[in-house]
Design a protein around this motif. Sequence first.
Motif, short mmCIF file in Angstrom:
data_model
loop_
_atom_site.label_atom_id
_atom_site.label_comp_id
_atom_site.label_asym_id
_atom_site.label_seq_id
_atom_site.Cartn_x
_atom_site.Cartn_y
_atom_site.Cartn_z
N ALA A 164 -8.03 -1.46 -4.51
CA ALA A 164 -7.38 -2.15 -3.40
C ALA A 164 -8.28 -3.27 -2.93
CB ALA A 164 -7.10 -1.17 -2.27
N ASP A 214 -6.83 0.38 2.90
CA ASP A 214 -6.04 1.14 1.95
C ASP A 214 -6.53 2.57 1.80
OD1 ASP A 214 -4.06 -0.84 0.57
OD2 ASP A 214 -5.93 -1.91 0.85
N SER A 232 0.82 -1.21 0.00
CA SER A 232 0.00 0.00 0.00
C SER A 232 0.86 1.26 0.00
CB SER A 232 -0.93 0.00 1.21
OG SER A 232 -1.85 -1.06 1.13
N GLU A 260 -4.20 -3.66 -6.36
CA GLU A 260 -3.39 -4.13 -5.24
C GLU A 260 -4.11 -5.29 -4.57
OE1 GLU A 260 -2.22 -2.95 -0.72
OE2 GLU A 260 -2.79 -1.32 -2.07
#
Length: 332
Positions: free
Chosen positions: A83, A98, A62, A147
């Motif tokens: 995220a 995140d 992150s 992510e």
Amino acid sequence: MTSPAVTLAGAARTGDRRALGRLLTEIEARTSTGRAALADMYPSAGSAHLVGVTGPPGSGKSTLVAALASRVRKQGRTVAVLAIDPSSPITGGAILGDRVRMQAHAGDAGVFIRSMAARGHAGGLALATLDAATVLDACGFDMVVIETVGTGQGEVAIASLAATTVVVQPPGLGDEVQALKAGLLEVADIVVVTKADVPGADQAAGALRAMLTVGAQHDRMAGDRPRPTRPEVLLVSAVEGTGVAELLAAIDRRAPGAAGDRRDAARFRDQALVRAETQLLGLVEERVRTRMQSGEARSRLNVEAQAVAAHEADPHAAADRLLDLLMGKNGE
């Protein structure tokens, strides 16, 4: 009369962040409005660079993504971040960690951050991730970063969705060979050793380069594989900002629109085909599961499950019968 889905899609395209947020909620909930909006926007997608960032928990993903977003913005480009958060075992909702960690970008119209709940989906990816990425692509973001949760071997799923896969590996977490055993380094386009300011980071990067060199030699002997023969290994300190510019340059060299030879163009086409196949297989699996939960299929599933549990039926044969039932319902 314009449908609500088309209206919502149009507002999202013009930069209405509230409309974009609502649209992504519809996409994640798999509603008819979300599906119609996606169909309307799909022809406009295909220009964004889809970048996957994965790695073990605590590796600094992150922080790295936040630093990367800042660097992209300094170049005048836009970036969206999806995220994928672990889901709450009670509510099924995302933890939204995140968003908390990336508050520095909250007031920047050129950055859009969205947390999505993994909801137990294998590979650290939410089921609607690629659909959401497509919507962000169609809205004109130059780069879309996914992510992942960071849960181990399942993280390799990101390679089938992203045009460029970045694997984050921190120093000091033990033998780097474990990363190879987990399969993470096998899907990497770029390997980032984070926390470059920590003692031992240089040695960790050197060890990874040595292992990846051996792997590259093995790949040349084994024939072509859908990944680089030798990923780049970069040292980055997101906190100090060192190495972030080099990382972005390495990512940009792998962008579908970057200058390259015919082999690069062929690789991009192959990647697009793999993403399409992965998406279609996921959607087929989702539809099969949905249809098995209602009507005659639900009753038949219960009967077959009882027979398998009692060892009165072979599970493979039972599965074939259930598939035959669904195929018959489709008129095939």
